[in-house]
Design a protein around this motif. Sequence first.
Motif, PDB file in Angstrom:
ATOM      1  N   UNK A  82     -28.113  64.142  25.053  1.00  0.00           N
ATOM      2  CA  UNK A  82     -26.808  64.618  25.507  1.00  0.00           C
ATOM      3  C   UNK A  82     -25.678  63.649  25.185  1.00  0.00           C
ATOM      4  N   UNK A  83     -26.009  62.508  24.616  1.00  0.00           N
ATOM      5  CA  UNK A  83     -24.984  61.495  24.353  1.00  0.00           C
ATOM      6  C   UNK A  83     -24.280  61.768  23.028  1.00  0.00           C
ATOM      7  N   UNK A  84     -23.560  62.864  22.993  1.00  0.00           N
ATOM      8  CA  UNK A  84     -22.759  63.207  21.828  1.00  0.00           C
ATOM      9  C   UNK A  84     -21.311  62.785  22.060  1.00  0.00           C
ATOM     10  N   UNK A  85     -20.529  62.871  21.011  1.00  0.00           N
ATOM     11  CA  UNK A  85     -19.125  62.475  21.124  1.00  0.00           C
ATOM     12  C   UNK A  85     -18.389  63.324  22.155  1.00  0.00           C
ATOM     13  N   UNK A 147      -8.681  67.027  19.176  1.00  0.00           N
ATOM     14  CA  UNK A 147      -8.693  66.419  17.840  1.00  0.00           C
ATOM     15  C   UNK A 147     -10.123  66.343  17.307  1.00  0.00           C
ATOM     16  N   UNK A 148     -11.067  65.998  18.191  1.00  0.00           N
ATOM     17  CA  UNK A 148     -12.476  65.917  17.774  1.00  0.00           C
ATOM     18  C   UNK A 148     -12.995  67.277  17.327  1.00  0.00           C
ATOM     19  N   UNK A 160     -18.251  64.240  11.854  1.00  0.00           N
ATOM     20  CA  UNK A 160     -17.631  64.237  13.169  1.00  0.00           C
ATOM     21  C   UNK A 160     -17.166  62.831  13.547  1.00  0.00           C
ATOM     22  N   UNK A 161     -16.315  62.785  14.549  1.00  0.00           N
ATOM     23  CA  UNK A 161     -15.873  61.493  15.073  1.00  0.00           C
ATOM     24  C   UNK A 161     -17.063  60.798  15.729  1.00  0.00           C
ATOM     25  N   UNK A 162     -17.293  59.555  15.375  1.00  0.00           N
ATOM     26  CA  UNK A 162     -18.427  58.823  15.922  1.00  0.00           C
ATOM     27  C   UNK A 162     -18.179  58.431  17.376  1.00  0.00           C
ATOM     28  N   UNK A 163     -19.280  58.161  18.072  1.00  0.00           N
ATOM     29  CA  UNK A 163     -19.188  57.818  19.489  1.00  0.00           C
ATOM     30  C   UNK A 163     -18.386  56.536  19.687  1.00  0.00           C
TER      31      UNK A 163
END
Length: 280
Positions: A82-85, A147-148, A160-163
């Motif tokens: 679940x640790x997505x951006x 924005x993401x 995608x935008x990284x964490x």
Amino acid sequence: MASNYTRNTFSGPQCVPGQRYEIDMQRYEKLVQIAKLIDNPPPKSLPDWELALKVLFYIPPFCIDVIGNIMVILIVILNKRMRTTTNVLIVNLSVADISVAIFCMWIHVGVEFTRDWHFGPFFCRFHLFIKVVAVTSSVLTMTIISVERFMAIVFPLRGKIKIKVAIFAIVVSWLLSVGTASPYLFVMRQESLQFKNRRKIECVEKWPEYYNSSCGRVMPHRKLYYTLAVTVMYVVPVIIMAVTYTIIVIKLIFKKVPGGGRNSEAHERRKRKLSSSNTM
């Protein structure tokens, strides 16, 4: 210290445009002495039905806010998948929501019930500060999410935008939020005035006042602050979110499914062959 009303009642004998307004302390002390000789009507108590209604509308949302957001935070922290951006940004929203619930909601309820300030000078300065910090952080986080999503949908090949980038954006949003709310730590003050029957305590804003050309009192710092705060908290985020989500909607509406054209043509050919075989 006296209440906001009494402190604004007596000014000095002179008026110089552009000069800072100062209280005539001699007249002010006389007012304090006079106040001790008169009664001040206590705040009007709320009827029972209104108290019950306020409890009904405050307590359940408070519990749902705290429990629900804690569950969201734990789910993302304990589950690596679940640790997505996007989920990291949602966790930040949950932290901001919990901050409002823990530090602000119960104070607001107390003021609504008692119609007076009983929480001391620290919370007088702190409760509005943390409220503005949390609200600003929430708005900026929703802007980052827009924005993401924009980058992921409109430019999918760029990645995608990284964490790490999202965490950096979150830190910047909190710093900007603290900067936006910091004036409240200096202008919010607890003031009191002793009357014959009771002591009146208020938590009020005290911005520097200056004389204008007509000898009226103005607060230019307050006007400047609220202009900047509205710009940071509402104008810029609303414009960014409106633009990004509008482009996303347009992109999704007119997006062609890969291979969709060829598949539809093949389907039409099969239909024609089937219809011709049935007629034979």
